[in-house]
Motif scaffolding. Structure first.
Motif, short mmCIF file in Angstrom:
data_model
loop_
_atom_site.label_atom_id
_atom_site.label_comp_id
_atom_site.label_asym_id
_atom_site.label_seq_id
_atom_site.Cartn_x
_atom_site.Cartn_y
_atom_site.Cartn_z
N GLY A 1 -62.76 -41.32 30.81
CA GLY A 1 -63.07 -40.46 31.94
C GLY A 1 -63.63 -39.13 31.45
N VAL A 2 -63.88 -38.24 32.39
CA VAL A 2 -64.44 -36.91 32.06
C VAL A 2 -63.56 -35.85 32.72
N ARG A 3 -63.36 -34.74 32.00
CA ARG A 3 -62.61 -33.65 32.64
C ARG A 3 -63.31 -32.31 32.44
N ASN A 4 -63.03 -31.41 33.37
CA ASN A 4 -63.55 -30.05 33.27
C ASN A 4 -62.89 -29.34 32.08
N VAL A 5 -63.56 -28.33 31.56
CA VAL A 5 -63.00 -27.55 30.45
C VAL A 5 -62.42 -26.26 31.01
N VAL A 6 -61.08 -26.19 31.03
CA VAL A 6 -60.38 -24.99 31.49
C VAL A 6 -59.23 -24.75 30.51
N GLU A 7 -59.16 -23.56 29.97
CA GLU A 7 -58.11 -23.25 28.98
C GLU A 7 -56.94 -22.52 29.64
N GLY B 1 -53.10 -22.01 34.63
CA GLY B 1 -51.99 -21.43 35.38
C GLY B 1 -52.44 -21.27 36.83
N LEU B 2 -51.65 -20.55 37.61
CA LEU B 2 -51.99 -20.35 39.03
C LEU B 2 -53.35 -19.69 39.19
N HIS B 3 -53.70 -18.83 38.24
CA HIS B 3 -54.92 -18.04 38.37
C HIS B 3 -56.19 -18.89 38.23
N ASN B 4 -56.10 -20.07 37.56
CA ASN B 4 -57.32 -20.84 37.32
C ASN B 4 -57.16 -22.35 37.51
N CYS B 5 -56.03 -22.81 38.04
CA CYS B 5 -55.81 -24.26 38.15
C CYS B 5 -56.84 -24.92 39.08
N LEU C 1 -66.80 -27.88 48.63
CA LEU C 1 -68.10 -28.01 47.98
C LEU C 1 -68.77 -26.64 47.79
N LYS C 2 -68.64 -25.79 48.79
CA LYS C 2 -69.28 -24.47 48.73
C LYS C 2 -68.53 -23.49 47.83
N ASN C 3 -67.20 -23.56 47.83
CA ASN C 3 -66.41 -22.48 47.26
C ASN C 3 -65.59 -22.81 46.02
N SER C 4 -65.47 -24.09 45.66
CA SER C 4 -64.62 -24.43 44.53
C SER C 4 -65.16 -23.83 43.23
N THR C 5 -64.24 -23.35 42.38
CA THR C 5 -64.62 -22.82 41.07
C THR C 5 -64.75 -23.94 40.04
N ALA C 6 -64.43 -25.18 40.45
CA ALA C 6 -64.50 -26.32 39.53
C ALA C 6 -65.93 -26.82 39.32
N ILE C 7 -66.81 -26.48 40.27
CA ILE C 7 -68.21 -26.91 40.18
C ILE C 7 -69.10 -25.72 40.51
N LYS C 8 -70.39 -25.88 40.21
CA LYS C 8 -71.33 -24.80 40.52
C LYS C 8 -72.35 -25.32 41.53
N MET C 9 -72.03 -25.17 42.80
CA MET C 9 -72.93 -25.62 43.86
C MET C 9 -73.85 -24.48 44.27
N MET C 10 -75.15 -24.74 44.21
CA MET C 10 -76.13 -23.77 44.68
C MET C 10 -76.75 -24.32 45.97
N ALA D 1 -59.93 -24.52 39.08
CA ALA D 1 -61.15 -24.83 38.33
C ALA D 1 -61.01 -26.14 37.55
N MET D 2 -59.78 -26.64 37.42
CA MET D 2 -59.54 -27.85 36.64
C MET D 2 -59.67 -29.09 37.51
N ASP D 3 -60.30 -30.10 36.96
CA ASP D 3 -60.40 -31.37 37.67
C ASP D 3 -60.76 -32.45 36.65
N MET D 4 -60.61 -33.70 37.07
CA MET D 4 -60.89 -34.80 36.15
C MET D 4 -61.28 -36.05 36.93
N MET D 5 -61.87 -37.01 36.23
CA MET D 5 -62.24 -38.27 36.89
C MET D 5 -62.05 -39.43 35.92
N ARG D 6 -61.75 -40.58 36.47
CA ARG D 6 -61.77 -41.85 35.73
C ARG D 6 -62.37 -42.89 36.66
#
Length: 333
Positions: free
Chosen positions: A120-126, A129-133, A266-275, A135-140
């Motif tokens: 699978g593929v996952r987002n890169v987030v180091e 915690g609550l402040h950035n969770c 889709l518009k606001n998630s920090t996990a992806i960059k939607m333009m 932005a994290m996501d994954m898929m299989r």
């Protein structure tokens, strides 16, 4: 002549396809998935389900196990509750990265020959915690489907792949056709629970929308984005008690509400960059993909081209994508 078996295991179902020179010879499915491993605490039911489904496909096509040249597994089958745990590859990841991440394992309880697992593929987030969770996501599983859609439709990114289902996925693709990130919602599961296990079950006869009513769909989406999903859901009961709207109208209102909440993601998630101008490709369950395409088309935020993948094109996405990845690995002559 090349014979390939592809295994696509999800949370609740497993699908096995037998291919001969890129043509489908047989397709079988069973209601066994990684949920069974999570519940029972062992892999026996999953192993038996996959083995039996493979044997059904072989018998259906009258092909012997010895004739199989390659077996590929994708989806939740490579998770910690699957047949073999394989780490996610890190985004950005395209065909080459997925191919390099493949691992071959022999599981005698399932099949006599090795199974090549696609990661699978996952987002890169180091330091999550609550402040950035968020932005994290994954898929299989979706990663191979994305590769198949890109291949079949001749897509060149950047693009956003929208895949509504039990767990809706929004997958961001860059100009090199690599997955740069994804975001998941519980859209389909929410729909199921609300329709069957709440006070709204009576107002909906425990049934989903059977055909699209655009007016009700858009009204539900607008309401959810204005007054919230909880209140909008309750209004389904109000529409039942005090108006002439029929069951399918009310089901469309609920569908619009849940998918409208997805548009906020889709518009606001920090996990992806939607333009706003990013082209959007929609594939997934028939009514849900049609509904999402209408909502996106009617939302002023989105100005990119919208493509809805046909049912015919997406019939065997997981298997086709797995074969593409295996080809990139050099496993197919």
């Amino acid at each position: 002549m090349t014979h390939i078996i592809t295994i696509d295991t999800g949370t609740t179902n497993t699908r096995v396809t037998l291919w001969q020179d890129h043509q489908v010879l047989a397709h079988e499915a069973c209601e066994v998935g990684v949920r069974d491993t999570a519940i029972t605490g062992n892999r026996e039911k999953l192993q038996n389900g996959v083995r039996n489904t493979i044997n059904k496909a072989l018998a259906s096509a009258q092909v012997d196990a010895e004739q199989i040249d390659l077996v590929i597994g994708s989806g939740m089958i490579s998770s910690n509750v699957g047949l073999f745990e394989l780490p996610h590859v890190l985004a950005p990841a395209g065909l080459q990265q997925l191919a390099r991440g493949m691992v071959s394992v022999t599981i005698p309880e399932v099949f006599s020959k090795p199974i090549w697992f696609v990661p699978g593929v996952r987002n890169v987030v180091e330091n999550i915690g609550l402040h950035n969770c968020e932005a994290m996501d994954m898929m299989r599983g979706e990663e191979v489907e994305v590769m198949s859609v890109i291949d079949q439709l001749g897509i060149t990114g950047p693009a956003m792949m929208v895949m509504p289902g039990s767990h809706s996925k929004f997958v961001c693709i860059d100009d090199k056709n690599r997955i740069t990130g994804c975001v998941t919602t519980l859209a389909g599961e929410l729909m199921y629970v609300i329709t069957h296990n709440t006070i709204l079950a009576q107002s909906l006869d425990s049934q989903f929308a059977t055909s699209i009513n655009q007016e009700m769909l858009l009204a539900g989406a607008q309401s959810a984005q204005t007054i919230g999903l909880g209140r909008t859901c309750f209004n389904v009961r109000t529409l039942d008690q005090f108006t002439i709207y029929e069951r399918n109208d009310r089901a469309n209102f609920l569908l619009g509400a849940i998918l409208g909440a997805d548009l906020l993601t889709l518009k606001n998630s920090t996990a992806i960059k939607m333009m706003p101008g990013t082209p959007v490709i929609v594939c997934g369950k028939p009514i849900m993909k049609e509904a999402l395409a209408i909502l996106i088309n009617n939302d002023d935020y989105f100005s990119g081209k919208i493509t809805v993948v046909s049912d015919e094109t997406q019939a065997h996405l997981a298997g086709q994508g797995a074969i593409l990845v295996a080809s990139a690995r050099g496993l197919i002559k």
